[in-house]
Design an enzyme around this catalytic site. Structure first.
Site, PDB file in Angstrom:
ATOM      1  N   TYR A 141      34.725 -39.830  -8.398  1.00  0.00           N
ATOM      2  CA  TYR A 141      33.600 -39.953  -9.341  1.00  0.00           C
ATOM      3  C   TYR A 141      33.012 -38.584  -9.702  1.00  0.00           C
ATOM      4  O   TYR A 141      32.285 -38.452 -10.676  1.00  0.00           O
ATOM      5  CB  TYR A 141      32.488 -40.838  -8.757  1.00  0.00           C
ATOM      6  CG  TYR A 141      32.851 -42.310  -8.654  1.00  0.00           C
ATOM      7  CD1 TYR A 141      34.073 -42.778  -9.123  1.00  0.00           C
ATOM      8  CD2 TYR A 141      31.990 -43.228  -8.092  1.00  0.00           C
ATOM      9  CE1 TYR A 141      34.421 -44.108  -9.023  1.00  0.00           C
ATOM     10  CE2 TYR A 141      32.326 -44.565  -7.993  1.00  0.00           C
ATOM     11  CZ  TYR A 141      33.554 -45.001  -8.462  1.00  0.00           C
ATOM     12  OH  TYR A 141      33.894 -46.330  -8.362  1.00  0.00           O
ATOM     13  N   LYS A 192      44.277 -44.737   1.509  1.00  0.00           N
ATOM     14  CA  LYS A 192      45.560 -45.070   0.877  1.00  0.00           C
ATOM     15  C   LYS A 192      46.516 -43.931   1.235  1.00  0.00           C
ATOM     16  O   LYS A 192      47.106 -43.267   0.371  1.00  0.00           O
ATOM     17  CB  LYS A 192      45.351 -45.207  -0.641  1.00  0.00           C
ATOM     18  CG  LYS A 192      46.520 -45.790  -1.390  1.00  0.00           C
ATOM     19  CD  LYS A 192      46.734 -47.267  -1.133  1.00  0.00           C
ATOM     20  CE  LYS A 192      47.977 -47.750  -1.866  1.00  0.00           C
ATOM     21  NZ  LYS A 192      48.425 -49.082  -1.454  1.00  0.00           N
ATOM     22  N   ASP A 224      44.442 -51.721   0.140  1.00  0.00           N
ATOM     23  CA  ASP A 224      44.891 -53.028  -0.376  1.00  0.00           C
ATOM     24  C   ASP A 224      44.865 -54.071   0.738  1.00  0.00           C
ATOM     25  O   ASP A 224      44.391 -55.200   0.546  1.00  0.00           O
ATOM     26  CB  ASP A 224      46.276 -52.917  -1.026  1.00  0.00           C
ATOM     27  CG  ASP A 224      47.246 -52.042  -0.246  1.00  0.00           C
ATOM     28  OD1 ASP A 224      46.806 -51.316   0.661  1.00  0.00           O
ATOM     29  OD2 ASP A 224      48.457 -52.087  -0.539  1.00  0.00           O
ATOM     30  N   ASP A 248      33.004 -48.431  -3.313  1.00  0.00           N
ATOM     31  CA  ASP A 248      32.326 -49.117  -4.417  1.00  0.00           C
ATOM     32  C   ASP A 248      32.863 -50.543  -4.532  1.00  0.00           C
ATOM     33  O   ASP A 248      32.104 -51.522  -4.603  1.00  0.00           O
ATOM     34  CB  ASP A 248      32.603 -48.316  -5.711  1.00  0.00           C
ATOM     35  CG  ASP A 248      31.696 -48.723  -6.846  1.00  0.00           C
ATOM     36  OD1 ASP A 248      30.866 -49.633  -6.664  1.00  0.00           O
ATOM     37  OD2 ASP A 248      31.826 -48.128  -7.938  1.00  0.00           O
TER      38      ASP A 248
END
Ligand code: NAD
Length: 362
Positions: A141, A192, A224, A248
């Site tokens: 972000y 990840k 995931d 988020d």
């Protein structure tokens, strides 16, 4: 030592729910020995109207001097059309930035009394108590470079940068390990790392930190899988820590497991444990001024403030038990009330929590 608490009621239902927090804090001071001084300041739309900016200098100075801050909510349709940097939400971003609030703590607690509010089966979620620790001021972000450009072949492309320094990972890691130490002592780091180098470093730094917290059991999940596990068997988690983007998404997902937006508190902390506490919900202009807002997320935010910034865990427990007691009595605000149940107003709910607090025997 007396704690300095800055109250930021904000807009619409904000002042109503913060009024209940004020009464709760004064009760804790009068009857339970809390030493606290409350001050008030403007943030959001009310600050634009009164002082011409959503995060005025006067608020900045008081925020700087406070041990903790309690926010109601900001925003509303009357400020939607004004220029971007005067929007109420800008005030929120600005105060987080000015105070260096990089650790966002979002509990998803489902009181057994409200298990039917969840979209998942009651037995999967009843008694759920997860804390998601999200890095709030770094990651994709904020990473540079970013933008939209036109490639040599004339096609436009958008691009962002996911970058985390080891120092940023370390400080959110410390916040998460410390939070896990106060709870069941289990921390799951979400990344990840099978695809992203920034996650590879994230995992390495988290693993190194674990040596400093021998009482906390650290595990790792790919994001995931974490999303799947959250909806399959959420009660397996105690504390989860993750970066800005993954946090988020996962924190909203975890919040919705509880099914009731009026019940969810949050905290944003700096490196010294000072923090801004607020309900997860917004300013609910559709019900403002009607005594219909559920104040419980705000009162649970006070409990978080007591635990994480004021070092008053015993009082935090008391507040949480009082909230559970009023739910056990069958009291429900409009957002929680099933058909046929007469909802309790904002003020009456605040009264009930204070009465439950006073009724507690040690
Ligand atoms: P919202 O959370 O304000 O409301 C969504 C729905 O939930 C509404 O129907 C509302 O009545 C209900 N609701 C929310 N809180 C409740 C409570 N305590 N008790 C009972 N019902 C409650 O979200 P929105 O409608 O998308 O946004 C309204 C305004 O709030 C916007 O201006 C938005 O920008 C702002 N907002 C502020 C914050 C914040 O201050 N942190 C967060 C989100 C949205």
């Amino acid at each position: 030592m007396s704690h300095k608490i800055l109250m930021l009621p904000g807009d619409h239902i904000g002042p109503d729910i913060v009024a209940e927090a004020d009464r709760l804090l004064r009760c804790l001071a009068a009857d339970f020995g809390l030493q606290a001084e409350l001050e008030y300041a403007n943030l959001g739309g009310c600050a634009v109207d009164a002082e011409g900016a959503p995060f005025p200098e006067s608020t900045r100075a008081l925020a700087q001097a406070a041990d903790a801050m309690l926010l109601g909510a900001v925003g509303g349709p009357e400020w939607d059309a004004i220029e971007r940097d005067k929007r109420p939400e800008r005030g929120l971003l600005a105060i987080r930035e000015a105070q260096g609030l990089f650790a966002n703590l979002r509990p998803a607690i489902l009181f057994p009394e409200l298990a039917d509010a969840s979209s998942l089966r009651a037995e999967v979620v009843a008694g759920l108590d997860i804390l998601i620790v999200r890095e709030l001021t770094g990651g994709i972000y904020f990473g540079q470079p970013r933008g939209i450009r036109t490639r040599d072949d004339g096609v436009r492309e958008g691009f962002n940068t996911l970058v985390y320094g080891a120092d940023e990972i370390e400080r959110i890691g410390h916040a998460a390990f410390a939070a896990a130490s106060r709870r069941q002592g289990r921390l799951c780091s979400v990344d990840k790392a099978n695809v992203l180098e920034s996650s590879e470093l994230w995992r390495e730094v988290m693993s190194d930190l674990a040596a400093q917290y021998p009482h906390v059991e650290l595990s790792h999940l790919y994001v995931d899988n974490a999303a799947m596990q959250l909806v399959r068997a959420p009660k397996q988690f105690d504390v989860m820590v993750t970066g800005n983007l993954f946090g988020d998404v996962l924190s909203d997902c975890a919040a919705m497991l509880t099914g009731s937006i009026g019940m969810l508190p949050s905290a944003s902390l700096d490196a010294n444990g000072r923090g801004l506490y607020e309900p997860v919900h917004g300013s609910a202009p559709d019900i403002s001024g009607q005594d219909r807002a559920n104040p419980l997320a705000t009162l649970l935010s006070v409990a978080m403030m007591l635990r994480y910034s004021l070092n008053e865990s015993a009082l935090a427990d008391r507040v949480e038990h009082a909230v559970q007691a009023v739910l056990g009595q069958g009291l429900r605000s409009a957002d929680l009330a099933a058909n046929g149940v007469t909802p309790v107003g904002t003020r009456a709910m605040g009264d009930a929590v204070i009465a439950a607090l006073r009724a507690q025997t040690d």
